[in-house]
Design a protein around this motif. Structure first.
Motif, PDB file in Angstrom:
ATOM      1  N   ARG A  55       0.839  -1.213   0.000  1.00 36.83           N
ATOM      2  CA  ARG A  55       0.000   0.000   0.000  1.00 36.83           C
ATOM      3  C   ARG A  55       0.865   1.250   0.000  1.00 36.83           C
ATOM      4  N   LEU A  65       2.356   1.624  -3.487  1.00 36.34           N
ATOM      5  CA  LEU A  65       1.319   2.116  -4.402  1.00 36.34           C
ATOM      6  C   LEU A  65       1.028   3.592  -4.137  1.00 36.34           C
ATOM      7  N   TYR A 102       1.437  -1.197 -10.361  1.00 35.25           N
ATOM      8  CA  TYR A 102       1.174  -2.311  -9.455  1.00 35.25           C
ATOM      9  C   TYR A 102       2.324  -3.310  -9.425  1.00 35.25           C
ATOM     10  N   THR A 129      -5.423  -1.511 -12.337  1.00 30.52           N
ATOM     11  CA  THR A 129      -5.858  -0.703 -11.187  1.00 30.52           C
ATOM     12  C   THR A 129      -6.504  -1.550 -10.091  1.00 30.52           C
ATOM     13  N   GLN A 185      -4.799  -1.867  -6.519  1.00 30.15           N
ATOM     14  CA  GLN A 185      -4.964  -0.648  -5.726  1.00 30.15           C
ATOM     15  C   GLN A 185      -6.369  -0.569  -5.156  1.00 30.15           C
ATOM     16  N   VAL A 223      -4.402   2.287  -0.768  1.00 29.75           N
ATOM     17  CA  VAL A 223      -3.071   2.882  -0.833  1.00 29.75           C
ATOM     18  C   VAL A 223      -2.783   3.621   0.472  1.00 29.75           C
TER      19      VAL A 223
END
Length: 868
Positions: A347, A350, A356, A428, A431, A436
């Motif tokens: 996290r 990111l 990723y 995506t 995430q 994040v």
């Protein structure tokens, strides 16, 4: 150039890259391992034979095996019957005896009554000569007075009181052999309200599974008897009820039952404890992640890793034991730590704006190094237990150590592979799934570096508090309080944390079999189970008996010794008594028995038999008595011989007294210099207690050395290595201090927590210092991984705190001690270690000659920098 003090090596880059490039392969391999492991785990059984957990080469074990071969062991399964109506008790005992003895598959033999006629007739040969002479004087005076008064021509010029026959003091003195009354064939208490039936199963006390199954079968048989017996007597398993003519209360105790109750109290606690631990871990993980997806990822990885460990257990050891059966719960609490740190770091990566795949790769590299060191150190700390002579600990150490590594690799493969696969579907998606975390700002709004204010003051205050708490653990006053003395708070903490030797504190409160054992001890004035001494010949058995009974000053913890020679009158006394009996017979020739009162004539036949008793040696002891001390027909030839049984006068639940009893009886040296070993549960438990105490000290020392060596190898710096172990060393010392403050003590079970806490405690310092060494300030390091450290600690706390729900007090004490230790290490990490890191950071800044704003920010560890 990377700002991290440890640039990634080729292996970590290759591993991280493979996880990102081949997630499907990784998941398939893990699932294949899982399938094989589930198959192996389904075949795991728990070996409940405690004797298998101790080295088979120990002399205590060899002697116990000999006793088992001879007579099935030194203990019994006791069936106690309680009721106020004596005839009903005896009738029920006769009925149950026939039923129990018919079960040849489970019962070796049963003892519930022993004919006492032989002992009654020959007791005059055993009593002290002066007591026999006194008894003769009283009886003759009484008989002559009775004859005189029964004479019709007797005229009393001056009225006198008839001579009273008062023999109660002598009768009480010689009314039993050992603790068995010679007034009654049955094993019945003096108040005639409790009957004992001593059952010797076909196996020894250490085969807990068989004992448990037999007690359940016997309970069913008693229930059936209660329904069908002709007298209509109802049997009720009750440990408080006093029965009557129509109701008999019964209960089980003895070494077979107490061993089963204690061990299965642990096993029966594991199911609820595991459920509570799992739910608590799940709740904590959700609370910290605030999302379901990351929780599912790490929890599923934790479960998979635990199952693979169970499969590994089947492949390597083949079975669990009563100690390793708690392995799953402990590994779940520790193992999820790896997944939590990976997710939190991903996290963070990111949040730095990385794609990723780069974020996953960098998370593996950055969180992987401290995770690997933590796994190796924790696994090594567990494996130190392999030095133990107690196989329960050594197997636990091996499996827990390997399980820690398995869980670490599983979670650092399963979690990144799942996220990488999700990224393949939609870049995506990772995430969105895990969220994040923005890298914490290194500076405040005015551009100044965020720091812990006044670190020296924080360190000073923390140190004072730590020293005061730790001081409570030190035994400043080593004197033992007087028995029954109630210590004040300040008197108590002067004696430090202390060790509780009383094993009653470990068993479930109010355990029925233990309460019944205490009741039997009070009613029969006898301990529940003896230990035994093997001798090959009768002459050796005689020497052992004379040594034990002739030197009470050497054997202060012995209550009684029962041998075949218990039934043989001492030759000197028998000869002297026979002389008195001969004189007595001559005097009685002048007395006409027919002239005596009727009540005396009724006892004349027994009296004549007693007067005719002749001295005899060991070969004159009837088989019904002698067979109690001989080997059974099924015994191996090398174990043929005789047994002498020793009953303790002390409470064996008290560890100190148990050790004293074991020391006094472990080796018995006779007058001719020969040595004989006692064998039994007391000897085994004493040996095990000493192993646990010695292992507790040794393993703490070895784990401490292992941790220091590994931390130095990791950081290549003595100051950093010492800083990294601050949480676990100071936290552990504070734990002992708090135990003293709250009147908690170490015991034979929770002492094993100490090396485990040392092993787990390394993760706090490792993750914080590794993040700090990436170039961040202490505040940024704490904000970056502090939540992960806190959540992983709390999940471990949840695993151990769940033990507080156990019925077994030993497990509760383990959970309580571990919970205190984990909390103290966490608090020390966020105070003392934080202050130390701030001081190290200030020193680093001064050496660099740069203002704080010039130092690398948390986002500096991008993929390009790492690849450099």
């Amino acid at each position: 150039m990377s700002t991290s003090s440890h640039p990634p090596n080729r292996f970590s880059l290759a591993y991280a890259s493979f996880m990102v490039r081949r997630p499907g392969v990784v998941l398939l391999v893990i699932l294949a391992l899982l399938a094989a492991s589930v198959w192996g785990a389904s075949k795991l059984t728990i070996n409940s034979n405690q004797l298998d957990l101790i080295s088979q080469e120990l002399p205590e074990v060899k002697e116990v095996k000999r006793i088992i071969d001879m007579v099935g062991g030194s203990g019994y399964l006791m069936l106690a019957l309680r009721g106020s109506d004596e005839p009903t008790l005896k009738r029920v005992a006769d009925d149950l005896a026939a039923q129990i003895q018919a079960d040849k598959e489970n019962v070796r033999f049963l003892t519930y009554k022993l004919p006492v006629e032989f002992v009654q007739e020959n007791m005059v040969l055993f009593v002290k000569t002066e007591d026999l002479a006194e008894g003769k004087r009283r009886i003759m005076a009484y008989m002559k007075d009775q004859l005189r008064r029964s004479n019709p021509f007797y005229i009393e010029l001056k009225k006198t009181e008839p001579v009273k026959l008062e023999l109660q003091d002598l009768i009480d003195k010689y009314s039993s052999v050992g603790k068995k009354s010679i007034r009654d064939d049955y094993y019945i208490s003096q108040d005639r309200k409790m009957m004992m039936m001593l059952i010797k199963p076909m196996w020894d006390t250490n085969e807990l599974g068989k004992s448990k199954a037999y007690v359940e079968k016997l309970t069913q048989d008693l229930a059936e008897y209660s329904k069908t017996n002709a007298a209509g007597v109802k049997l009720v398993e009750d440990y408080d009820l006093m029965g009557d003519a129509k109701t008999v209360a019964y209960g089980f105790t003895g070494s077979y039952k107490t061993a089963v109750d204690d061990s299965y109290a642990i096993e029966e606690s594991l199911g609820p404890v595991a459920v509570i631990a799992f739910l608590a871990i799940l709740a904590i993980t959700i609370a910290f992640f605030r999302k379901w997806a990351p929780t599912v990822i790490v929890v599923s990885g934790m479960v998979i890793g635990t199952l693979i460990t169970m499969g590994f257990t089947y492949a390597t050891v083949g079975e669990l034991n009563m100690i390793t059966s708690i392995l799953g719960g402990i590994l779940m609490g520790f193992g999820i730590d790896f997944g939590i740190h990976f997710i939190f770091r991903t996290r963070l990566e990111l949040g730095a704006g990385k794609p990723y795949d780069v974020a996953i790769r960098d998370a593996i590299i950055n969180a992987g190094r401290p995770a690997l060191v933590s796994a190796v150190v924790t696994a090594g700390s567990f494996m130190v237990l392999m030095v133990s002579d107690f196989r329960g600990f050594s197997q636990f150490g091996f499996l827990a150590g390997c399980g820690t590594l398995i869980l670490g690799f599983t979670l650092f493969a399963w979690s990144p592979a799942l996220l990488a696969l999700a990224g393949r579907i939609n870049p995506t998606l990772p995430q969105r799934l895990i969220g994040v975390m923005q890298p914490p700002a290194a500076t405040n709004a005015s551009g100044k570096e965020v720091r812990f204010p006044r670190p020296r003051l924080l360190l000073g205050v923390s140190t004072v508090i730590v020293v005061l708490v730790c001081a409570a653990a030190v035994p400043w006053n080593s004197s033992d309080p007087a028995p029954g003395q109630k210590l004040s708070f300040f008197e108590r903490i002067q004696r430090g944390v202390g060790f509780n030797y009383n094993t009653r504190a470990l068993i479930p409160e109010g355990q029925p079999s233990v309460r019944l054992q205490d009741e039997i001890s009070a009613r029969f004035q006898i301990s529940s189970d003896p230990i035994a001494v093997y001798t090959k010949t009768l002459e050796e058995a005689k020497q052992v008996y004379e040594e034990l009974t002739g030197h009470p000053e050497k054997y202060k913890s012995i209550d009684q010794v029962v041998s075949i020679y218990t039934f043989v009158p001492p030759p000197e006394i028998a000869k002297a008594n026979r002389k008195i009996l001969d004189e007595w017979e001559e005097e009685l020739k002048e007395i006409d028995v027919a002239a005596l009162p009727p009540e005396m004539q009724e006892k004349a036949a027994l009296f004549k038999k007693m007067l005719s008793a002749q001295p005899f040696d060991v070969h004159g002891v009837p088989d019904i008595y002698a067979n109690q001390f001989r080997h059974l027909p099924t015994t191996k030839p090398e174990n043929h011989g005789y047994l002498t049984f020793i009953y303790p006068s002390v409470d064996l639940w008290d560890g100190k007294l148990m050790l004293q009893f074991a020391d006094e009886t472990s080796i018995i040296k006779t007058a001719d210099g020969k040595e004989f070993r006692a064998a039994g549960a007391a000897q085994l438990y004493a040996r095990l207690a000493r192993i646990v105490l010695a292992d507790g000290k040794l393993t703490v020392l070895l784990v401490s050395l292992w941790i220091l060596v590994m931390h130095f190898a990791d950081f290549r710096s003595v100051p950093l290595a010492l800083a990294s172990v601050i949480p676990l060393t100071v936290g552990l010392a504070m734990m002992l201090g708090f135990m003293s403050l709250f009147d908690l003590r170490l015991n034979f079970m929770n002492i094993i927590i100490l090396p485990i806490l040392l092993g787990f405690g390394v993760s706090h310092g490792l993750y914080l210092l590794h993040r700090f060494l990436e170039g961040t300030s202490p505040v940024v390091a704490l904000r970056s991984v502090g939540a992960a450290v806190a959540s992983s600690t709390l999940t471990a706390v949840a695993g151990f705190a769940a033990l507080l729900a156990a019925k077994h007090n030993g497990l509760k004490s383990m959970g309580l001690v571990a919970t205190i230790g984990l909390f103290t290490t966490l608090v020390v990490s966020f105070t003392v270690l934080a202050a130390v890191m701030q001081l190290l950071h200030d020193q680093r800044v001064r050496k660099s000659g740069k203002p704080p704003s010039d130092l690398a920010s948390p986002g500096a560890t991008d993929s390009e920098t790492k690849a450099a």
